[in-house]
Scaffold this active site. Structure first.
Site, short mmCIF file in Angstrom:
data_model
loop_
_atom_site.label_atom_id
_atom_site.label_comp_id
_atom_site.label_asym_id
_atom_site.label_seq_id
_atom_site.Cartn_x
_atom_site.Cartn_y
_atom_site.Cartn_z
N THR A 59 -45.38 91.24 71.74
CA THR A 59 -44.98 91.09 73.43
C THR A 59 -44.97 89.51 73.72
OG1 THR A 59 -46.14 92.90 73.87
CG2 THR A 59 -45.91 91.42 75.64
N THR A 108 -49.77 93.33 69.92
CA THR A 108 -51.13 94.12 70.27
C THR A 108 -51.35 95.42 69.71
OG1 THR A 108 -50.57 94.71 72.42
CG2 THR A 108 -51.72 92.29 72.05
N ASP A 109 -50.29 96.21 69.68
CA ASP A 109 -50.31 97.61 69.34
C ASP A 109 -50.88 97.71 67.97
OD1 ASP A 109 -49.21 98.26 71.65
OD2 ASP A 109 -47.29 99.30 70.70
N SER A 169 -45.35 97.94 67.17
CA SER A 169 -45.44 99.76 66.95
C SER A 169 -44.61 99.90 65.76
CB SER A 169 -45.09 100.13 68.55
OG SER A 169 -43.65 100.02 68.77
#
Length: 354
Positions: free
Chosen positions: A14, A101-102, A70
């Site tokens: 992100t 961050t996933d 992800s």
């Protein structure tokens, strides 16, 4: 005094994502990674102390790959590992890994387990962002500046930390707790720090460095809820040619409790398939997993049956430990003993704290 050499490894996420790319029909796309490391550095807040410090350092940027985390694959984990090892060999005094961050807590723990940071007295910070680079209030620039400031400050912290939203958290026990807030990460046990060995019977870093891409062991995560009859667990954990499962992480309730039918199934599976390692954690984000409740299926009953409980690591990090240990040649029985020893160490630490 030698000039600091800081290596920034970017992987997308992100923090590097924008909505400026359009689809073939001319409509705006969803958020996707678009910026490289040099662009991220140019966006640092000019008044941050890291910016001044960087003017007196050598900064190298390596764009390892660019994807949403992800979509992380075993080869990507190996690529980041190789980039960190290369930076260490080339004399880095600090390393920052920019990541989505996933799966950030997974890559952070993996790097802690396999990279010899202490041998080089080199701190490593993993950071990212909750909001895209072109959002109204992007948090990535400050997070990256904080991470750079951290690795520039003190080489005594030659370990992996997650630097996010003004917090510095050890890789062990870090967990993502929010999808839409700047404070996206927390520590399962804030008092843990680096004061006790989290895997007391394992010599870290693991050598030779484990790789995932050539042969990734199948480690399943199974979540339980009230009324669970154990059928999903049985389906996931029973090895077969079509399901060569090597280990199972069970996300239990509360501090490590299972419905009685699920607990019974777990015990039956361990007896029938001792070659499959098992560990129980919890679906609750924060707090320790403990052998407290003595009801049928409770944590105390599970521990008494020899089923290891993971006190500080949630499912994704338990899986990374199991992957690393399997690739290092540990058997199922040895892996379970590692987690049992960790629980014993955690209990001793808690007793001292009280």
């Amino acid at each position: 005094m030698s000039t600091p050499r800081i290596v920034v490894l970017t992987t997308g996420g992100t923090i590097s994502s924008t909505t400026s790319v359009t689809l073939s029909d001319g409509t705006s796309s969803a958020v996707r990674p678009a910026l490289g490391g040099s662009e991220l550095l140019r966006a640092l807040p000019v008044d941050h102390p890291a910016v001044r410090a960087l003017s007196e350092a050598v900064v190298e940027v390596v764009d390892v790959y660019q994807k949403d985390s992800s979509q992380l694959q075993p080869a990507d984990v190996d690529a980041v590992t190789a980039a960190v090892l290369a930076a260490l060999r080339d004399g880095a005094s600090g390393i920052v890994v920019v990541h989505g961050t996933d799966t950030l807590e997974s890559i952070a723990l993996w790097l802690q387990m396999v990279c010899p940071l202490a041998d080089y007295q080199c701190p490593l910070a993993v950071t990212g962002a909750s909001f895209a680079a072109d959002s109204a209030h992007p948090d990535g620039p400050k997070n990256l500046a904080d991470a750079l400031h951290f690795v520039l400050q003190d080489d005594s912290a030659a370990a992996v930390h997650v630097v996010f939203a003004g917090r510095v958290l050890p890789a062990w026990g870090v967990v993502k707790i929010a999808t839409d807030q700047q404070e996206a990460f927390a520590s399962v046990s804030p008092g843990l720090g680096l004061r006790i060995p989290v895997l007391p019977t394992v010599t870290l870093p693991l050598r030779p460095t484990p790789l995932l891409a050539p042969d990734t062991p199948l480690v399943r995560i199974v979540t339980s809820d009230f009324g669970d009859d154990g059928s999903l667990l049985r389906c996931a954990a029973t090895p077969s040619p079509d399901n060569p499962v090597r280990a199972v992480v069970v996300e239990a309730l509360g501090s490590g409790n299972l419905p009685v039918a699920a607990a019974r199934t777990l015990c039956q599976l361990r007896a029938a398939h001792p070659e499959v390692a098992v560990v129980v954690t919890t679906r609750v984000p924060l707090g320790t997993v403990q052998a407290v409740y003595g009801c049928p299926g409770g944590g105390a009953e599970l521990a008494a049956a020899g089923i290891p409980l993971s006190p500080y690591l949630r499912a994704s990090q338990c899986r990374m430990v199991m992957l690393a240990l399997l690739q290092a040649g540990y058997t199922a029985a040895e892996i379970e003993q590692v987690f049992r020893a960790a629980a014993q160490c955690a209990n001793a630490h808690s007793s001292i704290g009280r």
